[in-house]
Design an enzyme around this catalytic site. Structure first.
Site, PDB file in Angstrom:
ATOM      1  N   CYS A 101     105.479   0.613 116.266  1.00  0.00           N
ATOM      2  CA  CYS A 101     106.306  -0.042 117.293  1.00  0.00           C
ATOM      3  C   CYS A 101     106.789  -1.405 116.791  1.00  0.00           C
ATOM      4  O   CYS A 101     107.601  -1.463 115.901  1.00  0.00           O
ATOM      5  CB  CYS A 101     105.512  -0.134 118.610  1.00  0.00           C
ATOM      6  SG  CYS A 101     106.575  -0.543 120.011  1.00  0.00           S
ATOM      7  N   HIS A 118     103.391   5.360 119.820  1.00  0.00           N
ATOM      8  CA  HIS A 118     102.050   4.798 119.649  1.00  0.00           C
ATOM      9  C   HIS A 118     100.975   5.879 119.504  1.00  0.00           C
ATOM     10  O   HIS A 118     100.411   6.316 120.503  1.00  0.00           O
ATOM     11  CB  HIS A 118     101.692   3.951 120.874  1.00  0.00           C
ATOM     12  CG  HIS A 118     102.471   2.691 120.996  1.00  0.00           C
ATOM     13  ND1 HIS A 118     101.998   1.487 120.520  1.00  0.00           N
ATOM     14  CD2 HIS A 118     103.664   2.431 121.567  1.00  0.00           C
ATOM     15  CE1 HIS A 118     102.883   0.540 120.777  1.00  0.00           C
ATOM     16  NE2 HIS A 118     103.911   1.080 121.415  1.00  0.00           N
ATOM     17  N   GLU A 158      97.984   5.467 118.649  1.00  0.00           N
ATOM     18  CA  GLU A 158      96.685   4.957 119.141  1.00  0.00           C
ATOM     19  C   GLU A 158      96.543   5.175 120.640  1.00  0.00           C
ATOM     20  O   GLU A 158      95.461   5.061 121.193  1.00  0.00           O
ATOM     21  CB  GLU A 158      96.519   3.479 118.766  1.00  0.00           C
ATOM     22  CG  GLU A 158      97.261   2.475 119.631  1.00  0.00           C
ATOM     23  CD  GLU A 158      98.741   2.328 119.282  1.00  0.00           C
ATOM     24  OE1 GLU A 158      99.265   3.151 118.516  1.00  0.00           O
ATOM     25  OE2 GLU A 158      99.378   1.386 119.809  1.00  0.00           O
TER      26      GLU A 158
END
Lengths: 776, 274
Positions: free
Chosen positions: B102, B235, B237
């Site tokens: 990002c 993302h 994560e």
């Protein structure tokens, strides 16, 4: 007037106000000219104090009292009612009450919660006002030693399609205010990296002149690192950390403690709204949390309303000591700021830390690493007084108790129960039920809020296991509550939801207050969370007007009765009065933030229908309760009973639901609120992208009134596995089978009426209901 | 080397805000990640100085570094260039993975490391421009992995497999100078620098909202010609666990989420290469 204000011969602006012999007229003028917003009686109390001291006050002293004694800071009109109905609700899980309430999460962890208003600043400058509202609530949670992990934003505006010529002079269009507030929340909340996970948006003509912008926050902490908003003792150093101090936000609290008028808009627009800087706040949070984690702090408190003048006094007072502050040490944004301005400025992104002398260097090194200014500006005194110096000159010296303990009033109120109820006039029964449901789905209060929700980062921190939008990818619908999993090594979850009930409270404030608690408990239980704590934000009109105060008292009583029965403490809260304009007061608006504990997030339930063929149930009782309903609003009904709450039934239903969801017997669950059961089933179909067949006896009610009644304590459930298991788990509760999941239409037979609506027709109405009005 | 010896530097400065979950992703896979403030690399804070060369992987996490008030990632890139360029270049030349997620991807593009057609450049070759919707978009994305093997750190990802990871950004539209679109596309394909492309649930290269920002050719992530510097907008994560997926209550699936393999692959690459 000029003769009463005397400049002191020092090389900076400092004045003494010679009010020792002043009469009532002169006192009133002093209060007005200095912007103190103190009443004649309060000014006389100030006069008596300084007569006893045998000297006239300085400008800094009077300004301090104007801040400390404001409604915003000392709750002088509301405290007696809050004490009567809310403060007494105790629970062993309450660990601390401060700027935010602190509750037990698990054996080693706690969470903090708080909700508050940011109404007047947002009405004047929606983008900055909403942004700084977030900044303020983050600091309230942070100063308890907690890491903020979620934000919520219940918002109330005038109608988006209000014709321009219906706009009162000087008032900004609801579309502009709505756009500005949403953008402010988005740009600040997303930048600080705290997910915005829940909230609500409600439109009503009553908010045209005075919008209601509330913002709540929850945070997580280690139990052994929780901080009080207090100094620990003499030897503590006051370290001011974060942004620099300027002239922005001077008189913010006094601004919040008056009705909005044309004159005020112009007068305060220049200065009373603070400027937010999320990129100062973000590292400030990190640095504060590192200092907390290393156990370096005695106490912490945020600089909000009243700035230094409130934070220093309140921290010292709470610790039972005094304080000495040297104002020339405060880092400034601009030169030539007068001492009193430094003392009361509400510049954003600032925290006050009380630090034992031996730890000061270590604390300053942490802030230096994060490039965040941090400056020792004073120390704790053993004696209970506040002394403020500027370049060696004393600019303030007052007894702490006099200064910090504001007045408290028992203002007269008018019992709203004494008013005759308005007669009920339901709309005509619709000839086309499908069209009636579509018009509700497209009503902005019901319609999809996806356009707004997706502009907020609701997933940063990677804790959001139940998100605000739920269902088939690309086809999601509204959920009831968000669930966070705040600890990496535990499946325990924290659910967060909000409720606001102006539509009921304006008709029946007791039931309205009660309904807010019922609503938030419904939301929490729907996802599988046991309601655990509440924080209330009470947005009402001018408390000096007995009818407004009567509504306030009844709403508080309603909240208190339901919360007490469920054993739900309110360890924090906020009151916002003076939400009126020359046109009218806002609808009385109680807002409740609720938190719930989920034992294991893997058992959480979402609102979207899951499986064709599964059985659908309605839990709860449906009554002719359409007063304030969305159905009456949209279809022109009047009067009628506002939904009542039976707290004992609520408590039993919540217990039953939780038992069933833990046993894995519920595949989907959604509470009935705006638009009643008709809208609830429709939203569940939309999220699941699948139809449902519902057959239902209205039990003597007119079928449309049964379908759209907003009776409290109701949920629609989809069973998982054998329906008999769910029926068994909920035995003894008012449960009835509604039908089953399946098909591509929502088919309803209610009494002698029947209709069917395709998923796509419903989605078109629901998806575009709000956004269609935003283009103007 | 062993996995628990792999030191991952997750770089922070004011405004980065995805560092904790990124550290958690590597830690949960048995590595030794550390959150490191840029000031710890470029200054000498007492007792807290760190040297980039002591790490085997560098991650630039998501957020709004320095507020992104100029252009997303521009200030971060400029601070890296002025304080850390030599160390960074040495790090990349050793073949160690540098990963931008990002805002980190935006910074690597601003820095000229990505796409790096024909090598690192002084001027950005591409830009991550404002989304077509003109505002922030937080929504689930489906990413098809299309690299043919150039990207060593992501070698464990199955080719043409779909990875679900949310997008959450205002500026994510992969754009190149007007008129160069086809040439850049061809060069990316030829050098096998394409990593991820946005698709819809049917697997086709769809428009909004599946392509959340209007990216050229639905590009969601790319790597440099050597394959060790990589960046993507969504993302991973945030989909480390199955319970972070937006539809886990429907699918009945349990356990790991799609994002886990992304981090697992990076660590596997490091343990094998160093």
């Amino acid at each position: 007037m000029g003769e009463l204000i005397r400049r002191v011969k020092v090389p900076f602006p400092l004045y003494r106000i010679d009010l020792l012999e002043a009469g009532d007229d002169e006192l009133a003028r002093i209060s007005k000219d200095l912007g103190l917003a103190l009443s004649p009686a309060e000014m006389r109390r100030v006069q008596a104090y300084f007569r006893k001291r045998g000297r006239p006050p300085t400008d800094a002293e009077l300004q301090s009292l104007g801040q400390a004694w404001s409604e915003h800071c000392c709750y002088k009109s509301s405290r007696s009612f809050l004490r009567e109905f809310l403060f007494g609700i105790e629970a062993p899980s309450v660990l601390l009450r401060g700027d935010a309430g602190v509750m037990e999460f698990d054996e080693d962890h706690a969470y903090a919660l708080r909700i508050e208003s940011h109404n007047h600043p947002s009405a004047v400058e929606p983008y900055g006002g909403a942004a700084t509202g977030i900044g303020g609530i983050l600091r309230d949670v942070l100063c308890m030693g907690a890491k903020p992990i979620a934000l919520v934003d219940p918002l109330h505006f005038g109608p988006l399609d209000l014709p321009d010529d219906a706009l009162p002079p000087g008032v900004k269009h609801p579309r502009y205010l709505f756009g500005g507030v949403v953008a402010g929340i988005r740009d600040y909340g997303n930048r600080v990296g705290v997910p915005t996970v829940a909230g609500s948006i409600f439109f009503d003509k009553g908010y045209t002149g005075n919008i209601i912008v509330n913002v709540g926050c929850v945070g997580i902490a280690r139990k052994d690192r929780i901080l009080r908003n207090a100094v620990a003792g003499p030897g503590d150093v006051f370290i001011l950390a974060g942004g620099k101090t300027g002239r922005d936000g001077i008189h913010g609290v006094t601004f919040a403690s008056l009705e909005l008028s044309d004159e005020m808009w112009e007068e305060w627009q220049a200065g009373a709204v603070q400027l937010g800087d999320p990129i100062m706040k973000e590292p400030l949070i990190h640095a504060c949390l590192e200092a907390v984690d290393r156990g370096l702090l005695s106490g912490m408190k945020d600089l909000g309303g009243g700035g230094l003048s409130c934070v220093v006094g309140e921290m010292a007072f709470a610790g039972g000591y005094g304080a000495e502050v040297h104002l020339e040490k405060v880092p400034l944004k601009e030169p030539n700021v007068a001492p009193w301005e430094i003392w009361v400025s509400e510049s954003q992104e600032r925290m006050m830390l009380a630090v034992p002398e031996a730890k000061v260097d270590e604390v300053l090194a942490i802030f230096a690493l994060w490039d965040v200014p941090a400056t020792p500006i004073g120390r704790v005194l053993a004696e209970k007084a506040v002394r403020v110096l500027y370049q060696g000159e004393e600019v303030l010296d007052m007894d702490l108790a006099f200064y910090t303990e504001g007045p408290e009033y028992e203002r007269p109120y008018e019992d709203p129960g004494a008013r005759p109820p308005s007669p009920e006039r339901p709309p005509e029964e619709p000839s086309d039920y499908a069209a009636a449901l579509l018009s509700l789905l497209s009503s902005p209060n019901v319609a999809s809020k996806e356009h707004v929700i997706r502009q907020y980062d609701h997933e940063v921190m990677a804790n959001t296991v139940i998100k605000p939008l739920q269902g088939v990818l690309g086809r999601q619908s509204h959920g009831d509550a968000a669930v966070l999993k705040p600890l990496p090594d535990s499946w325990r979850g924290l659910a967060v939801a909000t409720a606001s009930t102006p539509q009921y409270t304006r008709i029946d404030p007791y039931r309205g207050g009660a309904a807010a608690v019922d609503n938030v408990c419904r939301n929490l239980a729907a996802v599988g969370a046991r309601p655990h704590a509440l924080s209330d934000c009470l947005n009402f009109g001018n408390p000096e007007k007995p009818d407004r105060l009567g509504f306030f008292r009844e709403a508080v009583r309603g909240i208190g009765v339901v919360a007490e029965t469920l054993g739900l403490p309110l360890p924090s809260g906020n009151v916002s009065f003076y939400n009126e304009t020359p046109l009218s007061p806002v609808p009385p608006t109680p807002v409740v933030l609720g938190t719930g504990i989920v034992q294991d997030v893997r058992r959480c339930v979402t609102s979207d229908l899951k499986r064709a063929g599964a059985s659908l149930y309605l839990l709860g009782e449906t009554k002719a309760e359409l007063g304030g309903s969305e159905y009456y609003r949209v279809h022109g009904g009047e009067g009628g009973a506002v939904p009542d709450t039976d707290p004992n039934l609520l408590s039993r239903c919540v217990d039953g639901l939780l038992e069933a969801s833990r046993a894995g017997l519920i595949a989907a669950c959604h509470d009935a609120s705006h638009g009643g059961m008709g809208v609830t089933v429709a939203e569940m179909c939309l999220g699941g992208d699948i139809g449902a067949e519902v057959e239902w006896s209205p039990d003597g009610l007119r079928p449309d009134l049964a379908l759209f009644s907003e009776s409290n304590t109701r949920w629609v459930l989809e069973a998982r596995g054998e329906p008999s298991a769910l029926e068994g788990a909920l035995e003894g509760l008012p449960l009835r089978r509604l039908g089953r999941v399946g098909g591509s239409e929502m088919r309803v037979r209610i009494g002698s009426r029947a209709f069917a609506l395709g998923i796509e027709a419903m989605r078109n109405a629901w998806s575009g209901g709000m956004t269609r009005l935003m283009a103007g | 080397m062993n996995r628990d010896d792999v030191r991952v530097c997750v770089l922070t400065l004011e405004g980065t805000n995805c560092e904790d979950e990124t550290v958690h992703a590597f830690a949960s896979l048995g590595a030794n990640p550390e959150k490191v403030h840029l000031n710890q690399l470029v200054r000498d804070p007492p007792g807290r100085h760190r040297a980039l060369e002591d790490y085997q992987a560098l991650v630039l996490p998501g957020g709004f570094s320095s507020g992104d008030y100029v252009r997303a990632g521009a200030i971060w890139a400029s601070r890296l260039r002025s304080g850390l360029r030599r160390d960074l270049r040495a790090f990349v030349e050793e073949g160690k993975p540098v990963v931008g997620i990002c805002n980190g991807f935006q910074a690597l593009v601003e820095l000229g490391f990505l796409p790096g057609l024909g090598g690192e450049t002084d001027v950005p070759q591409a830009s991550l421009a404002t989304n077509d919707s003109a505002h922030y978009e937080c929504r689930p994305s489906l990413l098809r992995y299309e690299n043919r093997g150039r990207c060593g750190p992501l070698a464990l990802l199955p080719r043409d497999g779909i990875l679900q990871a949310p997008s959450a950004h205002t500026e994510g539209k992969f754009t190149v100078p007007q008129g160069e679109e086809e040439a850049v596309w061809g060069a990316l394909l030829e050098a096998d620098q394409l990593l991820f492309r946005y698709v819809d649930p049917e697997g086709t290269y769809a428009g909004y909202p599946w392509n959340p920002n209007g990216s050229l050719y639905n590009i969601a992530g790319v790597c440099n010609p050597e394959g060790n510097v990589l960046g993507l907008m969504p993302h991973p994560e945030r989909s480390l666990s199955r319970y972070l997926h937006p539809d886990w209550t429907r699918s009945g699936e349990e356990g790991y989420g799609d994002g886990r393999l992304f981090f697992d692959s990076i660590l596997t690459y490091v343990t094998e290469a160093f």
